[in-house]
Design a protein around this motif. Sequence first.
Motif, PDB file in Angstrom:
ATOM      1  N   SER A 151     -36.743  60.890 -12.645  1.00 39.90           N
ATOM      2  CA  SER A 151     -36.492  60.098 -13.852  1.00 39.90           C
ATOM      3  C   SER A 151     -35.417  59.037 -13.640  1.00 39.90           C
ATOM      4  CB  SER A 151     -36.061  61.021 -14.995  1.00 39.90           C
ATOM      5  OG  SER A 151     -34.784  61.578 -14.721  1.00 39.90           O
ATOM      6  N   SER A 152     -35.484  58.000 -14.444  1.00 38.12           N
ATOM      7  CA  SER A 152     -34.420  56.999 -14.489  1.00 38.12           C
ATOM      8  C   SER A 152     -33.123  57.642 -14.968  1.00 38.12           C
ATOM      9  CB  SER A 152     -34.809  55.857 -15.430  1.00 38.12           C
ATOM     10  OG  SER A 152     -35.934  55.171 -14.945  1.00 38.12           O
ATOM     11  N   THR A 153     -33.240  58.666 -15.781  1.00 37.44           N
ATOM     12  CA  THR A 153     -32.081  59.399 -16.282  1.00 37.44           C
ATOM     13  C   THR A 153     -31.287  59.998 -15.130  1.00 37.44           C
ATOM     14  OG1 THR A 153     -33.335  59.917 -18.277  1.00 37.44           O
ATOM     15  CG2 THR A 153     -31.382  61.261 -17.843  1.00 37.44           C
ATOM     16  N   LEU A 154     -31.969  60.666 -14.216  1.00 43.49           N
ATOM     17  CA  LEU A 154     -31.296  61.269 -13.066  1.00 43.49           C
ATOM     18  C   LEU A 154     -30.732  60.188 -12.142  1.00 43.49           C
ATOM     19  CD1 LEU A 154     -30.466  63.836 -11.623  1.00 43.49           C
ATOM     20  CD2 LEU A 154     -32.722  63.879 -10.523  1.00 43.49           C
ATOM     21  N   LYS A 155     -31.444  59.088 -12.001  1.00 42.77           N
ATOM     22  CA  LYS A 155     -30.944  57.984 -11.170  1.00 42.77           C
ATOM     23  C   LYS A 155     -29.652  57.417 -11.750  1.00 42.77           C
ATOM     24  CE  LYS A 155     -35.560  56.899  -9.566  1.00 42.77           C
ATOM     25  NZ  LYS A 155     -36.738  56.034  -9.720  1.00 42.77           N
ATOM     26  N   LEU A 156     -29.596  57.244 -13.076  1.00 42.67           N
ATOM     27  CA  LEU A 156     -28.382  56.733 -13.707  1.00 42.67           C
ATOM     28  C   LEU A 156     -27.256  57.765 -13.616  1.00 42.67           C
ATOM     29  CD1 LEU A 156     -27.080  54.342 -15.150  1.00 42.67           C
ATOM     30  CD2 LEU A 156     -27.798  55.387 -17.323  1.00 42.67           C
ATOM     31  N   ALA A 157     -27.581  59.037 -13.722  1.00 40.62           N
ATOM     32  CA  ALA A 157     -26.568  60.086 -13.542  1.00 40.62           C
ATOM     33  C   ALA A 157     -25.957  59.985 -12.148  1.00 40.62           C
ATOM     34  CB  ALA A 157     -27.187  61.463 -13.771  1.00 40.62           C
ATOM     35  N   GLY A 158     -26.776  59.738 -11.144  1.00 42.46           N
ATOM     36  CA  GLY A 158     -26.283  59.559  -9.781  1.00 42.46           C
ATOM     37  C   GLY A 158     -25.376  58.341  -9.656  1.00 42.46           C
ATOM     38  N   TYR A 159     -25.740  57.284 -10.368  1.00 42.48           N
ATOM     39  CA  TYR A 159     -24.900  56.073 -10.379  1.00 42.48           C
ATOM     40  C   TYR A 159     -23.527  56.394 -10.964  1.00 42.48           C
ATOM     41  CZ  TYR A 159     -23.169  51.464 -11.713  1.00 42.48           C
ATOM     42  OH  TYR A 159     -22.379  50.339 -11.874  1.00 42.48           O
ATOM     43  N   TYR A 160     -23.521  57.085 -12.104  1.00 43.27           N
ATOM     44  CA  TYR A 160     -22.249  57.471 -12.720  1.00 43.27           C
ATOM     45  C   TYR A 160     -21.433  58.351 -11.764  1.00 43.27           C
ATOM     46  CZ  TYR A 160     -22.335  55.714 -17.544  1.00 43.27           C
ATOM     47  OH  TYR A 160     -22.276  54.918 -18.662  1.00 43.27           O
ATOM     48  N   GLN A 161     -22.083  59.296 -11.111  1.00 48.58           N
ATOM     49  CA  GLN A 161     -21.378  60.187 -10.187  1.00 48.58           C
ATOM     50  C   GLN A 161     -20.734  59.381  -9.056  1.00 48.58           C
ATOM     51  OE1 GLN A 161     -23.767  62.787  -7.641  1.00 48.58           O
ATOM     52  NE2 GLN A 161     -22.359  64.478  -8.122  1.00 48.58           N
ATOM     53  N   LYS A 162     -21.476  58.437  -8.507  1.00 49.15           N
ATOM     54  CA  LYS A 162     -20.969  57.601  -7.412  1.00 49.15           C
ATOM     55  C   LYS A 162     -19.779  56.763  -7.877  1.00 49.15           C
ATOM     56  CE  LYS A 162     -23.223  53.916  -6.244  1.00 49.15           C
ATOM     57  NZ  LYS A 162     -24.212  52.964  -5.754  1.00 49.15           N
ATOM     58  N   LYS A 163     -19.882  56.160  -9.045  1.00 51.79           N
ATOM     59  CA  LYS A 163     -18.802  55.315  -9.562  1.00 51.79           C
ATOM     60  C   LYS A 163     -17.565  56.141  -9.899  1.00 51.79           C
ATOM     61  CE  LYS A 163     -20.606  51.357  -9.046  1.00 51.79           C
ATOM     62  NZ  LYS A 163     -20.003  50.411  -8.100  1.00 51.79           N
ATOM     63  N   LEU A 164     -17.754  57.328 -10.431  1.00 49.35           N
ATOM     64  CA  LEU A 164     -16.608  58.199 -10.717  1.00 49.35           C
ATOM     65  C   LEU A 164     -15.913  58.621  -9.425  1.00 49.35           C
ATOM     66  CD1 LEU A 164     -18.183  60.289 -13.593  1.00 49.35           C
ATOM     67  CD2 LEU A 164     -16.140  58.846 -13.787  1.00 49.35           C
ATOM     68  N   LEU A 165     -16.680  58.913  -8.394  1.00 45.78           N
ATOM     69  CA  LEU A 165     -16.094  59.288  -7.111  1.00 45.78           C
ATOM     70  C   LEU A 165     -15.265  58.132  -6.545  1.00 45.78           C
ATOM     71  CD1 LEU A 165     -15.790  61.573  -5.109  1.00 45.78           C
ATOM     72  CD2 LEU A 165     -17.858  60.759  -3.967  1.00 45.78           C
ATOM     73  N   GLU A 166     -15.736  56.894  -6.734  1.00 42.21           N
ATOM     74  CA  GLU A 166     -14.972  55.717  -6.316  1.00 42.21           C
ATOM     75  C   GLU A 166     -13.641  55.630  -7.065  1.00 42.21           C
ATOM     76  OE1 GLU A 166     -17.485  52.266  -6.810  1.00 42.21           O
ATOM     77  OE2 GLU A 166     -18.901  52.957  -5.284  1.00 42.21           O
ATOM     78  N   LYS A 167     -13.578  56.219  -8.246  1.00 44.40           N
ATOM     79  CA  LYS A 167     -12.347  56.251  -9.044  1.00 44.40           C
ATOM     80  C   LYS A 167     -11.505  57.490  -8.722  1.00 44.40           C
ATOM     81  CE  LYS A 167     -14.717  53.919 -12.862  1.00 44.40           C
ATOM     82  NZ  LYS A 167     -14.039  52.629 -12.805  1.00 44.40           N
ATOM     83  N   GLY A 168     -11.966  58.287  -7.760  1.00 50.04           N
ATOM     84  CA  GLY A 168     -11.228  59.471  -7.357  1.00 50.04           C
ATOM     85  C   GLY A 168     -11.527  60.710  -8.180  1.00 50.04           C
TER      86      GLY A 168
END
Length: 173
Positions: free
Chosen positions: A13-30
């Motif tokens: 789903s696009s939902t899971l893809k966007l969840a992955g995007y959020y996870q990646k961006k949060l990790l970039e924020k530590g």
Amino acid sequence: MLTIIAGTNRPNSSTLKLAGYYQKKLLEKGVEAAILSLESLPDNLLKTDLYGKRSEAFKPIQAQIDASDKFIFIIPEYNGSFPGALKVLMDACDFPASFFDKKAALVGISSGKYGNIRGVDHFTGVCNYLNMHVFSLKLHIPFIRKEMDAENNLTQEDTIKFTEEQMDRFLKF
């Protein structure tokens, strides 16, 4: 612990893809964030985990919910609201402890032009009933398939800006 809930059990789903995007961006924020995909819900959840019953298959999901104090819900539009699978998850979790006094950020997505405005509003009511603190900046991302590239990154400048703002402010919430 922060958990991102991909609010549908639809495969790929696009939902899971966007969840992955959020996870990646949060990790970039530590910030480490776990993803709970509703694809992982037990197939027989309706028979095994409602009304006070608990299956072995649901125990890790319940443990993840229990360990989380903040949630980002990525909520696709299904028939003018949110997916039934998301409601079943909420119903299957221990009440009231699972979500009581915890914090939630809401992101609505749709393939159409409204970004699941009604579904996010409906889900806000569920969160309020469960005594969750809903973060005020709720996002609505329309035409989600046009918003993401082949690597599952957002591409529209305004959407990137708003998701960054939501994450930054939610981390302080």
